[in-house]
Write a protein that holds these residues in place. Structure first.
Motif, PDB file in Angstrom:
ATOM      1  N   ASN A   1      36.572  -5.539 -23.331  1.00  0.00           N
ATOM      2  CA  ASN A   1      35.460  -6.647 -24.389  1.00  0.00           C
ATOM      3  C   ASN A   1      34.141  -6.883 -23.723  1.00  0.00           C
ATOM      4  OD1 ASN A   1      37.481  -7.902 -26.426  1.00  0.00           O
ATOM      5  ND2 ASN A   1      39.007  -8.178 -24.802  1.00  0.00           N
ATOM      6  N   ASP A   2      34.269  -5.790 -22.947  1.00  0.00           N
ATOM      7  CA  ASP A   2      32.647  -5.459 -22.293  1.00  0.00           C
ATOM      8  C   ASP A   2      32.242  -7.275 -21.731  1.00  0.00           C
ATOM      9  OD1 ASP A   2      30.417  -3.708 -22.290  1.00  0.00           O
ATOM     10  OD2 ASP A   2      29.579  -4.200 -23.794  1.00  0.00           O
ATOM     11  N   LEU A   3      32.886  -7.680 -21.304  1.00  0.00           N
ATOM     12  CA  LEU A   3      32.713  -8.703 -20.322  1.00  0.00           C
ATOM     13  C   LEU A   3      32.776  -8.228 -18.690  1.00  0.00           C
ATOM     14  CD1 LEU A   3      35.263 -11.720 -21.317  1.00  0.00           C
ATOM     15  CD2 LEU A   3      32.638 -10.894 -22.125  1.00  0.00           C
ATOM     16  N   GLN A   4      31.850  -9.554 -17.904  1.00  0.00           N
ATOM     17  CA  GLN A   4      31.322  -8.881 -17.221  1.00  0.00           C
ATOM     18  C   GLN A   4      32.386  -9.222 -16.084  1.00  0.00           C
ATOM     19  OE1 GLN A   4      28.565 -11.690 -14.911  1.00  0.00           O
ATOM     20  NE2 GLN A   4      28.268 -11.408 -12.948  1.00  0.00           N
ATOM     21  N   ILE A   5      32.531  -8.517 -14.525  1.00  0.00           N
ATOM     22  CA  ILE A   5      34.212  -7.775 -14.831  1.00  0.00           C
ATOM     23  C   ILE A   5      34.144  -8.615 -13.045  1.00  0.00           C
ATOM     24  CG2 ILE A   5      35.271  -6.532 -15.896  1.00  0.00           C
ATOM     25  CD1 ILE A   5      34.813  -4.217 -13.365  1.00  0.00           C
ATOM     26  N   THR A   6      32.892  -9.054 -12.321  1.00  0.00           N
ATOM     27  CA  THR A   6      32.715  -9.540 -11.427  1.00  0.00           C
ATOM     28  C   THR A   6      32.941 -11.296 -11.171  1.00  0.00           C
ATOM     29  OG1 THR A   6      30.663  -9.518 -11.104  1.00  0.00           O
ATOM     30  CG2 THR A   6      31.793  -7.817 -10.038  1.00  0.00           C
ATOM     31  N   GLY A   7      33.672 -11.376  -9.644  1.00  0.00           N
ATOM     32  CA  GLY A   7      33.632 -13.129  -9.662  1.00  0.00           C
ATOM     33  C   GLY A   7      34.906 -13.468  -9.335  1.00  0.00           C
TER      34      GLY A   7
ATOM     35  N   SER B   1      38.722 -17.951 -11.095  1.00  0.00           N
ATOM     36  CA  SER B   1      37.979 -19.019 -11.975  1.00  0.00           C
ATOM     37  C   SER B   1      36.903 -18.808 -12.708  1.00  0.00           C
ATOM     38  CB  SER B   1      38.242 -20.588 -11.095  1.00  0.00           C
ATOM     39  OG  SER B   1      36.729 -20.262 -10.042  1.00  0.00           O
ATOM     40  N   GLU B   2      36.552 -17.897 -12.244  1.00  0.00           N
ATOM     41  CA  GLU B   2      34.719 -17.510 -13.289  1.00  0.00           C
ATOM     42  C   GLU B   2      35.673 -17.099 -14.333  1.00  0.00           C
ATOM     43  OE1 GLU B   2      30.891 -17.599  -9.488  1.00  0.00           O
ATOM     44  OE2 GLU B   2      32.721 -15.461  -9.757  1.00  0.00           O
ATOM     45  N   LEU B   3      36.302 -15.945 -13.702  1.00  0.00           N
ATOM     46  CA  LEU B   3      36.532 -14.796 -14.975  1.00  0.00           C
ATOM     47  C   LEU B   3      37.466 -15.727 -16.337  1.00  0.00           C
ATOM     48  CD1 LEU B   3      38.371 -12.261 -12.624  1.00  0.00           C
ATOM     49  CD2 LEU B   3      36.009 -12.050 -14.333  1.00  0.00           C
ATOM     50  N   THR B   4      38.218 -16.983 -15.534  1.00  0.00           N
ATOM     51  CA  THR B   4      38.699 -17.427 -16.455  1.00  0.00           C
ATOM     52  C   THR B   4      38.080 -18.286 -17.532  1.00  0.00           C
ATOM     53  OG1 THR B   4      40.930 -17.783 -15.473  1.00  0.00           O
ATOM     54  CG2 THR B   4      40.509 -19.459 -16.589  1.00  0.00           C
ATOM     55  N   GLU B   5      36.790 -18.770 -16.619  1.00  0.00           N
ATOM     56  CA  GLU B   5      35.632 -19.282 -17.495  1.00  0.00           C
ATOM     57  C   GLU B   5      35.279 -18.351 -18.446  1.00  0.00           C
ATOM     58  OE1 GLU B   5      35.683 -23.072 -18.287  1.00  0.00           O
ATOM     59  OE2 GLU B   5      37.292 -23.021 -16.852  1.00  0.00           O
ATOM     60  N   ARG B   6      34.821 -17.336 -17.994  1.00  0.00           N
ATOM     61  CA  ARG B   6      34.445 -16.537 -18.859  1.00  0.00           C
ATOM     62  C   ARG B   6      35.495 -16.196 -20.185  1.00  0.00           C
ATOM     63  NH1 ARG B   6      33.452 -12.964 -15.322  1.00  0.00           N
ATOM     64  NH2 ARG B   6      31.411 -14.116 -13.722  1.00  0.00           N
ATOM     65  N   ILE B   7      36.385 -16.072 -19.866  1.00  0.00           N
ATOM     66  CA  ILE B   7      37.296 -15.122 -20.908  1.00  0.00           C
ATOM     67  C   ILE B   7      37.917 -17.033 -21.728  1.00  0.00           C
ATOM     68  CG2 ILE B   7      39.990 -14.733 -20.955  1.00  0.00           C
ATOM     69  CD1 ILE B   7      39.709 -12.843 -18.743  1.00  0.00           C
TER      70      ILE B   7
ATOM     71  N   THR C   1      35.836 -19.171 -22.721  1.00  0.00           N
ATOM     72  CA  THR C   1      34.297 -19.422 -23.931  1.00  0.00           C
ATOM     73  C   THR C   1      34.012 -17.892 -24.627  1.00  0.00           C
ATOM     74  OG1 THR C   1      32.831 -19.741 -21.383  1.00  0.00           O
ATOM     75  CG2 THR C   1      31.644 -19.198 -23.679  1.00  0.00           C
ATOM     76  N   PHE C   2      34.645 -16.971 -24.553  1.00  0.00           N
ATOM     77  CA  PHE C   2      34.435 -16.028 -25.146  1.00  0.00           C
ATOM     78  C   PHE C   2      35.833 -15.923 -26.376  1.00  0.00           C
ATOM     79  CE2 PHE C   2      36.362 -11.782 -26.280  1.00  0.00           C
ATOM     80  CZ  PHE C   2      35.000 -10.641 -26.563  1.00  0.00           C
TER      81      PHE C   2
ATOM     82  N   THR D   1      29.398 -14.409 -21.593  1.00  0.00           N
ATOM     83  CA  THR D   1      28.597 -14.802 -20.544  1.00  0.00           C
ATOM     84  C   THR D   1      28.533 -14.229 -19.094  1.00  0.00           C
ATOM     85  OG1 THR D   1      30.502 -16.380 -19.783  1.00  0.00           O
ATOM     86  CG2 THR D   1      28.421 -17.036 -21.291  1.00  0.00           C
ATOM     87  N   TYR D   2      26.638 -14.538 -18.665  1.00  0.00           N
ATOM     88  CA  TYR D   2      26.283 -13.016 -17.657  1.00  0.00           C
ATOM     89  C   TYR D   2      26.612 -14.254 -15.996  1.00  0.00           C
ATOM     90  CZ  TYR D   2      27.362  -9.611 -20.683  1.00  0.00           C
ATOM     91  OH  TYR D   2      27.804  -8.211 -21.104  1.00  0.00           O
ATOM     92  N   LYS D   3      26.803 -13.835 -15.281  1.00  0.00           N
ATOM     93  CA  LYS D   3      26.185 -14.996 -14.111  1.00  0.00           C
ATOM     94  C   LYS D   3      25.614 -13.159 -13.275  1.00  0.00           C
ATOM     95  CE  LYS D   3      27.669 -17.132 -10.046  1.00  0.00           C
ATOM     96  NZ  LYS D   3      28.144 -18.006  -9.277  1.00  0.00           N
TER      97      LYS D   3
END
Length: 183
Positions: A33-39, A42-48, A50-51, A58-60
């Motif tokens: 889904n072209d989301l940021q894969i780093t972190g 817990s950060e990936l979970t929140e990013r997904i 939100t998406f 979202t990007y950090k």
């Protein structure tokens, strides 16, 4: 109990967060889904989540912390801010402590939180950490849920095998709402 749903765009964030997914599964979803894969997981979970709820990506931005490493490390040298374990540090500690030295997690945390202390203080802390480790059960950080579960499983099931522990882990992580709070 409902079966764990596939991690795909048909999920909503709330349902997604009710199930356990491996970090590798989260990264795969992010890549698709072209989301940021780093972190952290817990950060990936929140990013997904939100998406899935908003469609927003979202990007950090990670900025490297600059650290000034002392030229010559002696026991009287002051531990620098933003300490980073390096080969220079490893060589110093092996010289002071011996070849069995390793940067264990507890010691790394100590070093990162005690800037301004001396390296002699850190050597003393290293020995204290080793003593504490012998006496007490160590804490496993949250991101190592599997390790925590397996250790706690064997604490309560001394007569079981690793295969049985893994089988229970696989079953429990598929349950709705289950988190690794075994005890």
């Amino acid at each position: 109990m409902s079966e764990r749903p596939n991690l795909d765009n048909n999920l909503d964030g709330k349902t997604f967060k009710e199930y356990y997914y491996l970090k590798e599964e989260l990264i795969t979803f992010c890549r698709k889904n072209d989301l940021q894969i780093t972190g952290r997981k817990s950060e990936l979970t929140e990013r997904i989540a939100t998406f899935l709820d908003t469609g927003k990506k979202t990007y950090k931005i990670h900025t490297a912390k600059k650290t000034k490493v002392a030229q010559d490390i002696t026991p009287d040298t002051i531990i620098e801010e933003n300490f980073v374990c390096s080969e220079k540090h490893r060589a110093f500690y092996k010289e002071q402590i011996g070849n069995n030295f390793s940067f264990n997690v507890a010691f790394q945390k100590w070093l990162k939180s005690h800037a301004g202390k001396t390296y002699q203080n850190s050597i003393d802390a290293y020995y204290q950490i080793l003593e504490d480790k012998k006496k007490n059960k160590t804490t496993i950080d949250k991101q190592f849920e599997y390790n925590t579960y397996i250790r706690d499983f064997f604490h309560d099931n001394k007569d079981k095998s690793l295969d049985q522990a893994i089988q229970c882990w696989k079953y429990k992580k598929s349950l709705n709402g289950w988190t690794c709070n075994y005890r």
